[in-house]
Design an enzyme around this catalytic site. Structure first.
Site, PDB file in Angstrom:
ATOM      1  N   THR A   1      57.394  23.638  46.167  1.00 37.54           N
ATOM      2  CA  THR A   1      56.637  22.931  47.203  1.00 37.54           C
ATOM      3  C   THR A   1      56.409  21.497  46.728  1.00 37.54           C
ATOM      4  O   THR A   1      55.722  21.275  45.725  1.00 37.54           O
ATOM      5  CB  THR A   1      55.284  23.645  47.440  1.00 37.54           C
ATOM      6  OG1 THR A   1      55.560  24.993  47.808  1.00 37.54           O
ATOM      7  CG2 THR A   1      54.482  22.957  48.533  1.00 37.54           C
TER       8      THR A   1
ATOM      9  N   LEU B   1      57.310  32.891  50.909  1.00 36.03           N
ATOM     10  CA  LEU B   1      56.948  34.259  50.520  1.00 36.03           C
ATOM     11  C   LEU B   1      55.473  34.337  50.139  1.00 36.03           C
ATOM     12  O   LEU B   1      54.864  33.351  49.735  1.00 36.03           O
ATOM     13  CB  LEU B   1      57.822  34.742  49.364  1.00 36.03           C
ATOM     14  CG  LEU B   1      57.813  33.979  48.023  1.00 36.03           C
ATOM     15  CD1 LEU B   1      56.569  34.266  47.200  1.00 36.03           C
ATOM     16  CD2 LEU B   1      59.044  34.332  47.237  1.00 36.03           C
ATOM     17  N   LYS B   2      54.921  35.551  50.324  1.00 38.06           N
ATOM     18  CA  LYS B   2      53.535  35.799  49.926  1.00 38.06           C
ATOM     19  C   LYS B   2      53.543  36.648  48.663  1.00 38.06           C
ATOM     20  O   LYS B   2      54.224  37.686  48.631  1.00 38.06           O
ATOM     21  CB  LYS B   2      52.781  36.579  51.009  1.00 38.06           C
ATOM     22  CG  LYS B   2      52.693  35.873  52.341  1.00 38.06           C
ATOM     23  CD  LYS B   2      51.876  36.688  53.349  1.00 38.06           C
ATOM     24  CE  LYS B   2      52.553  37.951  53.842  1.00 38.06           C
ATOM     25  NZ  LYS B   2      53.768  37.752  54.632  1.00 38.06           N
TER      26      LYS B   2
ATOM     27  N   LYS C   1      56.203  22.830  54.890  1.00 36.91           N
ATOM     28  CA  LYS C   1      55.573  23.764  53.950  1.00 36.91           C
ATOM     29  C   LYS C   1      54.078  23.442  53.787  1.00 36.91           C
ATOM     30  O   LYS C   1      53.220  24.324  53.828  1.00 36.91           O
ATOM     31  CB  LYS C   1      56.298  23.694  52.597  1.00 36.91           C
ATOM     32  CG  LYS C   1      55.655  24.483  51.491  1.00 36.91           C
ATOM     33  CD  LYS C   1      55.662  25.974  51.742  1.00 36.91           C
ATOM     34  CE  LYS C   1      54.804  26.692  50.719  1.00 36.91           C
ATOM     35  NZ  LYS C   1      54.695  28.111  50.987  1.00 36.91           N
TER      36      LYS C   1
ATOM     37  N   TYR D   1      40.254  36.656  58.374  1.00 33.62           N
ATOM     38  CA  TYR D   1      39.208  37.411  57.692  1.00 33.62           C
ATOM     39  C   TYR D   1      38.267  36.491  56.920  1.00 33.62           C
ATOM     40  O   TYR D   1      38.709  35.583  56.225  1.00 33.62           O
ATOM     41  CB  TYR D   1      39.824  38.416  56.717  1.00 33.62           C
ATOM     42  CG  TYR D   1      40.545  39.543  57.423  1.00 33.62           C
ATOM     43  CD1 TYR D   1      39.829  40.636  57.910  1.00 33.62           C
ATOM     44  CD2 TYR D   1      41.915  39.498  57.620  1.00 33.62           C
ATOM     45  CE1 TYR D   1      40.482  41.672  58.580  1.00 33.62           C
ATOM     46  CE2 TYR D   1      42.576  40.525  58.285  1.00 33.62           C
ATOM     47  CZ  TYR D   1      41.847  41.614  58.760  1.00 33.62           C
ATOM     48  OH  TYR D   1      42.498  42.619  59.425  1.00 33.62           O
TER      49      TYR D   1
ATOM     50  N   CYS E   1      48.842  28.443  45.535  1.00 35.98           N
ATOM     51  CA  CYS E   1      49.367  27.590  46.610  1.00 35.98           C
ATOM     52  C   CYS E   1      48.299  26.884  47.433  1.00 35.98           C
ATOM     53  O   CYS E   1      48.252  25.649  47.438  1.00 35.98           O
ATOM     54  CB  CYS E   1      50.273  28.413  47.519  1.00 35.98           C
ATOM     55  SG  CYS E   1      51.779  28.940  46.681  1.00 35.98           S
TER      56      CYS E   1
ATOM     57  N   LYS F   1      46.054  24.036  45.731  1.00 34.73           N
ATOM     58  CA  LYS F   1      46.775  22.832  45.276  1.00 34.73           C
ATOM     59  C   LYS F   1      47.509  22.156  46.433  1.00 34.73           C
ATOM     60  O   LYS F   1      47.613  20.931  46.465  1.00 34.73           O
ATOM     61  CB  LYS F   1      47.719  23.174  44.121  1.00 34.73           C
ATOM     62  CG  LYS F   1      49.067  23.739  44.527  1.00 34.73           C
ATOM     63  CD  LYS F   1      50.014  23.817  43.353  1.00 34.73           C
ATOM     64  CE  LYS F   1      51.290  24.564  43.699  1.00 34.73           C
ATOM     65  NZ  LYS F   1      52.074  24.013  44.792  1.00 34.73           N
TER      66      LYS F   1
HETATM   67  N1  LIG Z   1      53.776  31.553  43.916  1.00 42.29           N
HETATM   68  C1  LIG Z   1      53.902  31.560  45.235  1.00 42.29           C
HETATM   69  O1  LIG Z   1      53.441  32.457  45.934  1.00 42.29           O
HETATM   70  C2  LIG Z   1      54.652  30.457  45.918  1.00 42.29           C
HETATM   71  C3  LIG Z   1      55.039  30.611  47.266  1.00 42.29           C
HETATM   72  C4  LIG Z   1      55.745  29.581  47.878  1.00 42.29           C
HETATM   73  C5  LIG Z   1      56.033  28.422  47.182  1.00 42.29           C
HETATM   74  N2  LIG Z   1      55.626  28.285  45.883  1.00 42.29           N
HETATM   75  C6  LIG Z   1      55.986  27.056  45.168  1.00 42.29           C
HETATM   76  O2  LIG Z   1      57.109  27.339  44.349  1.00 42.29           O
HETATM   77  C7  LIG Z   1      57.031  26.583  43.129  1.00 42.29           C
HETATM   78  C8  LIG Z   1      57.065  27.527  41.930  1.00 42.29           C
HETATM   79  O3  LIG Z   1      55.909  28.323  41.983  1.00 42.29           O
HETATM   80  P1  LIG Z   1      55.743  29.621  41.056  1.00 42.29           P
HETATM   81  O4  LIG Z   1      54.469  30.272  41.456  1.00 42.29           O
HETATM   82  O5  LIG Z   1      57.010  30.392  41.053  1.00 42.29           O
HETATM   83  O6  LIG Z   1      55.574  28.907  39.626  1.00 42.29           O
HETATM   84  P2  LIG Z   1      55.583  29.582  38.180  1.00 42.29           P
HETATM   85  O7  LIG Z   1      54.673  28.759  37.353  1.00 42.29           O
HETATM   86  O8  LIG Z   1      55.349  31.051  38.292  1.00 42.29           O
HETATM   87  O9  LIG Z   1      57.094  29.398  37.680  1.00 42.29           O
HETATM   88  C9  LIG Z   1      57.678  28.187  37.350  1.00 42.29           C
HETATM   89  C10 LIG Z   1      58.672  28.431  36.223  1.00 42.29           C
HETATM   90  O10 LIG Z   1      59.452  27.250  36.006  1.00 42.29           O
HETATM   91  C11 LIG Z   1      59.732  27.155  34.610  1.00 42.29           C
HETATM   92  N3  LIG Z   1      60.170  25.783  34.329  1.00 42.29           N
HETATM   93  C12 LIG Z   1      59.423  24.651  34.273  1.00 42.29           C
HETATM   94  N4  LIG Z   1      60.231  23.582  34.006  1.00 42.29           N
HETATM   95  C13 LIG Z   1      61.502  24.047  33.926  1.00 42.29           C
HETATM   96  C14 LIG Z   1      62.762  23.434  33.707  1.00 42.29           C
HETATM   97  N5  LIG Z   1      62.892  22.118  33.531  1.00 42.29           N
HETATM   98  N6  LIG Z   1      63.861  24.217  33.662  1.00 42.29           N
HETATM   99  C15 LIG Z   1      63.754  25.554  33.837  1.00 42.29           C
HETATM  100  N7  LIG Z   1      62.581  26.185  34.074  1.00 42.29           N
HETATM  101  C16 LIG Z   1      61.469  25.454  34.116  1.00 42.29           C
HETATM  102  C17 LIG Z   1      58.428  27.581  33.959  1.00 42.29           C
HETATM  103  O11 LIG Z   1      58.612  27.961  32.634  1.00 42.29           O
HETATM  104  C18 LIG Z   1      58.025  28.746  34.880  1.00 42.29           C
HETATM  105  O12 LIG Z   1      58.533  29.988  34.406  1.00 42.29           O
HETATM  106  C19 LIG Z   1      55.748  25.755  43.238  1.00 42.29           C
HETATM  107  O13 LIG Z   1      56.068  24.496  43.765  1.00 42.29           O
HETATM  108  C20 LIG Z   1      54.919  26.547  44.236  1.00 42.29           C
HETATM  109  O14 LIG Z   1      54.000  25.733  44.924  1.00 42.29           O
HETATM  110  C21 LIG Z   1      54.959  29.270  45.232  1.00 42.29           C
END
Ligand SMILES: NC(=O)c1ccc[n+]([C@@H]2O[C@H](COP(=O)([O-])OP(=O)(O)OC[C@H]3O[C@@H](n4cnc5c(N)ncnc54)[C@H](O)[C@@H]3O)[C@@H](O)[C@H]2O)c1
Length: 465
Positions: free
Chosen positions: A121, A160-161, A218, A265, A274, A277
């Site tokens: 995001t 995704l949720k 998004k 709710y 999410c 931030k």
């Molecule tokens: N978690 C959710 O439910 C969700 C849903 C939709 C969108 N998002 C978005 O997706 C993105 C990722 O979220 P997340 O929750 O999966 O994050 P996360 O912190 O679980 O995972 C991010 C991963 O990226 C790795 N990483 C960082 N720099 C790297 C690099 N240069 N090369 C390779 N790997 C690297 C980290 O070690 C980590 O494992 C964010 O922007 C978030 O806002 C998250």
């Protein structure tokens, strides 16, 4: 198709596993060797229903690989997904260092035409910055004009949720694709179309748009959802004052199809990785463009206050000073079916209880281990408070001798407990419910002093019980 996922966290891992499931050849990269070690050992570093089985099946079929080898990962995929974290910076804006570093490593090792997909995001304009970084790295390699090293940057935000991530990915409501309609964009569009074709067999789910609109979509989606939550929480607080029942109000307004029942709710505040931030980042984006997002500023403020609603209710009943009081807390993860503790309301609640002198026995069906790690950091400045927090070995064990049960996350296992047993093991038959899991009248009939969000408190002395 050969796909690379850069960042194997909640989004990257689910994306990689689901794309492998539909037949793609997926290479998952992470810079965290611990995660890769767990994955290569047959484990999964996060809790997400169905994910372990999905990964095991696709690994056995040779369709998914996990590695820390950056060069190999860039070489592998014709499509490179960037799915790294975008945590809030100090001023609330999205910290893009991980996204730009991922782009840099792709540029350093690029070995042919690549479609680089921003799945993280990211604020409007990020794809352009990613484009700039890739061009810069190619220029450093003397490949700026190379026809063999063309690329296109596509925005494909993820919806995704957590807790239902595999299902959401496999059955998406929509797939948002933002791309530029230039020469490379046309080639990228063809690849993306092929990549997602299996999801569009029943009907077309992909919505194409320009890159900036996709990036914006998004944030707008999460801002809308957060707004609905804060709206209902504010209505619930008013219902508390005027003696209305927010659950009746919810059913009353949800029946209007323009409003609908989803995401309506009242509770003890939203958390997770999410909404908090993303709302902050959109406020920052607007401020940088000279606009105040007054609705979203209020959404954030209401949510901040809502995380204190439970502790205020507790203080009203048990007193401001909770020294000598002991609380059972059920639910630590920010929502059910995940172990994600990022911005979880339980963190504020437990910190508040401890700072008022209470002791706490906490329980969560899957997040306890992650919670122990998180609270050790949160409470590092206050070891005396940290010492008053224990983690129970079972849901039942948490209740023993507590002055009240506090419910923070709506896990299914909490929905129909044995109330007779609960009354027996609690010191006082009292529940503070941040998720409105039970009926106030039923609780009164059972002789339980029940406090919930936006619903009348039935005084036990006045009830039939
Ligand atoms: N978690 C959710 O439910 C969700 C849903 C939709 C969108 N998002 C978005 O997706 C993105 C990722 O979220 P997340 O929750 O999966 O994050 P996360 O912190 O679980 O995972 C991010 C991963 O990226 C790795 N990483 C960082 N720099 C790297 C690099 N240069 N090369 C390779 N790997 C690297 C980290 O070690 C980590 O494992 C964010 O922007 C978030 O806002 C998250």
């Amino acid at each position: 198709m050969k796909i690379t996922i850069v960042g194997t966290g909640y989004v990257g891992l689910v994306t990689g596993a689901c794309l492998a499931e539909i037949g793609h050849d997926v290479f998952c990269l992470d810079v965290d060797p611990r995660k890769i070690e767990i994955l290569n050992g047959g484990g999964v570093p996060i809790h997400e229903p169905g994910l372990l089985e999905l990964i095991a099946r696709n690994r056995a079929a040779g369709r998914i690989t996990f590695s820390t080898d950056i060069a190999a990962s860039v070489e592998h995929g014709e499509v490179q997904f960037i799915a790294v974290g975008t945590p809030p910076d100090e001023d609330g804006s999205a910290d893009l260092q991980y996204v730009l570093e991922a782009a840099r490593s792709i540029g350093r090792h690029m070995n042919g035409f690549k479609v680089v997909v921003d799945k993280s995001t990211v604020p409007v304009g990020t794809a352009q910055r990613v484009h700039g970084v890739l061009a810069e790295e190619l220029a450093k390699r003397g490949l700026a004009q190379s026809v063999d090293h063309r690329f296109s940057v596509v925005s494909n935000p993820e919806f995704l949720k957590e807790g239902a991530a595999v299902d959401d990915f496999m059955r998406p409501d929509r797939i948002i694709i933002g791309l530029d309609e230039d020469e490379n964009g046309t080639a990228a569009r063809e690849k993306i179309k092929r990549l997602y074709a299996p999801f569009n067999r029943n009907h077309e789910r992909t919505i194409y748009m320009d890159v900036r609109s996709a990036e914006f979509t998004k944030y707008a989606a999460n801002a809308m959802l957060a707004t609905r939550i804060s709206f209902m929480n504010e209505m619930a607080n008013l219902a508390d004052r005027v003696g209305a029942d927010i659950e009746s109000v919810r059913r009353g307004i949800g029946s209007d199809p323009r409003i609908g029942y989803h995401f309506l709710y009242a509770g003890c505040g939203y958390g997770g990785s999410c909404f908090p931030k993303d709302v902050q980042a959109l406020i920052r984006t607007a401020a940088e463009s000279g606009q105040n997002l007054r609705v979203l500023e209020a959404v954030e403020e209401v949510n901040h206050g809502q995380k204190e609603v439970l502790v205020k209710k507790i203080a009203r009943v048990c007193g401001d000073d909770l020294t000598g009081k002991h609380f059972a807390v059920w639910g630590l993860a920010f929502k059910p079916n995940t172990d994600d503790m990022r911005e979880a309301p339980s963190r504020r609640l437990i910190a508040d209880l401890l700072s008022r002198g209470a002791t706490v026995a906490a329980w969560d069906p899957v997040a306890a281990e992650e919670a122990q790690r998180v609270f050790a950091l949160d409470l590092a400045h206050a070891p005396d408070q940290h010492a008053r927090l224990t983690f129970a070995s079972s849901q039942d064990d948490a209740l023993m001798g507590a002055d009240a049960l506090v419910i923070v996350t709506e896990w299914t296992a909490f929905k129909a407990p044995d109330f007779a047993h609960l009354k027996k093991v609690l010191k006082a038959p009292r529940i503070f419910d941040g998720r409105n899991l039970y009926e106030p009248d039923t609780m009164a009939e059972l002789g339980i002093d029940y406090h919930s969000i936006g619903r009348p408190h039935v005084n036990l002395a006045n009830s039939a019980a």
